[in-house]
Design a protein around this motif. Structure first.
Motif, PDB file in Angstrom:
ATOM      1  N   LEU A  70       3.880  -9.652 -16.583  1.00 63.18           N
ATOM      2  CA  LEU A  70       3.976  -9.599 -18.042  1.00 63.18           C
ATOM      3  C   LEU A  70       3.512  -8.245 -18.585  1.00 63.18           C
ATOM      4  O   LEU A  70       4.078  -7.717 -19.546  1.00 63.18           O
ATOM      5  N   GLN A  71       2.500  -7.672 -17.960  1.00 61.57           N
ATOM      6  CA  GLN A  71       2.045  -6.352 -18.393  1.00 61.57           C
ATOM      7  C   GLN A  71       3.055  -5.271 -18.013  1.00 61.57           C
ATOM      8  O   GLN A  71       3.301  -4.329 -18.780  1.00 61.57           O
ATOM      9  N   PHE A  74       5.921  -4.610 -20.455  1.00 63.79           N
ATOM     10  CA  PHE A  74       5.706  -3.766 -21.630  1.00 63.79           C
ATOM     11  C   PHE A  74       6.021  -2.296 -21.351  1.00 63.79           C
ATOM     12  O   PHE A  74       6.372  -1.558 -22.270  1.00 63.79           O
ATOM     13  N   ILE A  75       5.893  -1.861 -20.127  1.00 66.31           N
ATOM     14  CA  ILE A  75       6.038  -0.434 -19.835  1.00 66.31           C
ATOM     15  C   ILE A  75       7.262  -0.092 -18.994  1.00 66.31           C
ATOM     16  O   ILE A  75       7.567   1.092 -18.807  1.00 66.31           O
ATOM     17  N   VAL A  76       7.990  -1.113 -18.516  1.00 64.65           N
ATOM     18  CA  VAL A  76       9.044  -0.857 -17.544  1.00 64.65           C
ATOM     19  C   VAL A  76      10.121   0.078 -18.083  1.00 64.65           C
ATOM     20  O   VAL A  76      10.618   0.952 -17.356  1.00 64.65           O
ATOM     21  N   ASN A  77      10.488  -0.063 -19.356  1.00 67.22           N
ATOM     22  CA  ASN A  77      11.570   0.761 -19.881  1.00 67.22           C
ATOM     23  C   ASN A  77      11.148   2.180 -20.232  1.00 67.22           C
ATOM     24  O   ASN A  77      11.984   3.080 -20.300  1.00 67.22           O
ATOM     25  N   PHE A 458      13.209  -5.833 -22.368  1.00 63.30           N
ATOM     26  CA  PHE A 458      11.760  -5.901 -22.169  1.00 63.30           C
ATOM     27  C   PHE A 458      11.061  -5.289 -23.382  1.00 63.30           C
ATOM     28  O   PHE A 458      11.535  -4.309 -23.938  1.00 63.30           O
ATOM     29  N   PRO A 459       9.900  -5.811 -23.774  1.00 64.37           N
ATOM     30  CA  PRO A 459       9.213  -6.995 -23.241  1.00 64.37           C
ATOM     31  C   PRO A 459       9.591  -8.293 -23.944  1.00 64.37           C
ATOM     32  O   PRO A 459       9.109  -9.356 -23.583  1.00 64.37           O
ATOM     33  N   THR A 460      10.469  -8.212 -24.983  1.00 65.73           N
ATOM     34  CA  THR A 460      10.771  -9.409 -25.761  1.00 65.73           C
ATOM     35  C   THR A 460      11.379 -10.504 -24.913  1.00 65.73           C
ATOM     36  O   THR A 460      11.095 -11.695 -25.122  1.00 65.73           O
TER      37      THR A 460
END
Length: 494
Positions: A70-71, A74-77, A458-460
């Protein structure tokens, strides 16, 4: 005795030599990688033990692995803009989910698999099968486009539904997810402030120069995107977090906690403002009335109407704050004659004619980014969907759109039913407040999805998948209520 000691010394000496030899090889290999790759090599060396630790947690502590995933969502893109190592970071999310699924299978005795007997699981399974049957759609552009696009349309959703139903078992788990969400939202807002008021990093500027500036620099003003995929995704997530904080401020009884949520709410609201994402405003404007209706509290009703009405009235009927670009940008969201909105309507009119003879759509991957990559010269690739629902309609046809909308609305209705159960209010009012805030945010995102394809990004996508699990399942609330009942009925020792 002396012979045994001698053998022990020989054994120790051999182990020492072996470890020394392996250590020398590792050091030599590390040195060669750093010398060859320089900074990239050093980053790779640092990431290897972290990656091994994550793999271990996913396989043997899958709940912790889910929190890590989940964390990462938030940063993957945005990670590509900061990392010196070029890698398929999006596919790493797929790898994490696969490891987590393997982890729950390995540790299957620890979990209650009856939790999968849930409407959310069966409906999302049905939707996933429908998207896989799209492989037989004669309009399907290329297999590669389907592979990349289906992940966001159903595969992530299906996997997270299984993991959420199996792994999320206590209120503490929900609190942890809620905390992760708000912490990353604040960090994302602060990073956006740096973009707005200090400047961009080299990687961010390079991303804009590669083509993103067309949609992210309007009239000389930057639409901040933080470390998200784009400003639309960032703005929607900030609006969702703002709505959660508004609800917590209205319902929280402890003053210091109320002030904490007020502070967080102000930060993420301004994060939404600097994103310049007009459609995300409807996350708040749609979610707040749902909260007011479900809360059925006269005082809260008056306060909510005043907050929502004041915000709507200020933007719609006054020029207050017009000197600030962020507020003026929000104001245009309420103008039906807005040029951008009219262009979207014109595109949808074109799609009506094209899809009239295609009840199953143009195939998954036939619109958006993947279409521009795999079939750049096609009609659908040249027609931006500008909406999650339009994207589903284009790729899955009217049949797929009806199924998809029906599912989303069913989840909303089931969530309302589960959240308004009398025993929840009696024995678990704090849990009810958490679920109530989630259902209001869910309703707001459903409305905002008409203006942006945020549901599949991501993250939605991860937040919404977990939200649906929490709203449609009752095993967590049942266990929590039973625990509270036992404490109430337990005799007091004098």
């Amino acid at each position: 005795m002396n012979g045994y000691v001698q053998q022990l010394k020989i054994s120790v000496d051999r182990q020492t030599v072996l470890f020394a030899f392996l250590g020398a090889l590792v050091a030599l290999g590390t040195g060669l990688i750093i010398a060859e790759r320089e900074l990239k090599g050093a980053v790779i060396i640092l990431l290897i033990p972290m990656a091994l630790a994550v793999v271990f947690l996913c396989l043997y502590r899958p709940k912790l692995g889910l929190f890590i995933y989940l964390q990462y969502a938030f940063i993957v893109n945005g990670i590509q803009r900061f990392s010196p190592v070029v890698a398929p970071y999006g596919l790493l999310a797929d790898g994490l989910l696969l490891l987590l699924l393997i982890g729950v299978v390995i540790n299957y005795k620890q979990f209650d698999w009856k939790n999968l007997h849930n409407p959310a699981f069966y409906l999302i399974l049905f939707w996933t099968l429908y998207t896989f049957l799209q492989l037989f759609n004669t309009e399907l552009p290329v297999l590669g486009a389907w592979f990349f696009a289906v992940r966001a349309e159903s595969l992530y959703w299906f996997q997270l539904t299984i993991l959420g139903l199996v792994l999320i078992r206590t209120k503490k788990d929900i609190d942890t997810i809620f905390t992760i969400w708000l912490i990353w939202s604040v960090v994302a807002a602060i990073w956006a402030f740096r973009q707005r008021y200090i400047g961009l990093t080299a990687g961010e500027q390079q991303w804009l120069d590669a083509g993103a500036s067309v949609t992210h620099v309007l009239f000389g003003q930057l639409r901040c995107f933080s470390f998200y995929s784009d400003a639309g995704q960032f703005g929607a997530e900030m609006a969702y977090a703002t709505l959660l904080c508004i609800i917590r401020v209205l319902d929280e009884r402890v003053l210091r906690v109320k002030l904490l949520y007020l502070g967080i709410g102000l930060i993420v609201f301004w994060g939404f403002a600097v994103s310049g994402t007009r459609g995300a405003l409807f996350v708040i404007l749609a979610g707040l009335p749902v909260y007011i209706i479900l809360r059925r509290n006269f005082a809260i009703l008056i306060i909510g109407i005043l907050i929502g009405g004041s915000l709507f009235g200020m933007l719609k009927y006054t020029s207050i704050g017009s000197s600030l670009y962020e507020i003026e940008r929000m104001r245009t969201a309420l103008d039906p004659e807005n040029d951008s909105f009219q262009v979207r309507l014109d595109n949808q009119k074109k799609l009506v004619d094209y899809l009239a003879t295609r009840p199953f759509g143009g195939g998954i991957g036939s619109s958006g980014d993947w279409a521009r990559r795999f079939t750049p010269n096609s009609f659908l690739a040249a027609t931006p969907p500008d909406s999650w629902y339009v994207k589903i309609w284009i790729e899955n046809g009217i049949v797929g759109l009806v199924i998809h909308l029906g599912m989303l609305l069913f989840f909303l209705a089931l969530g309302i039913y589960n959240t308004t159960r009398p025993e929840l209010a009696t024995y678990a009012p704090d849990l009810k407040l958490l679920l109530l805030s989630l259902i209001c945010g869910y309703a707001g995102i459903l409305v905002a999805c008409y203006g942006n394809p945020i549901f599949g990004q991501f993250p939605t996508n991860s937040i919404m998948s977990i939200t649906i699990v929490l709203l449609c399942s009752t095993h967590v609330s049942r266990a929590y209520i039973e625990q509270e009942k036992k404490q109430v009925l337990q005799p007091q020792v004098v």
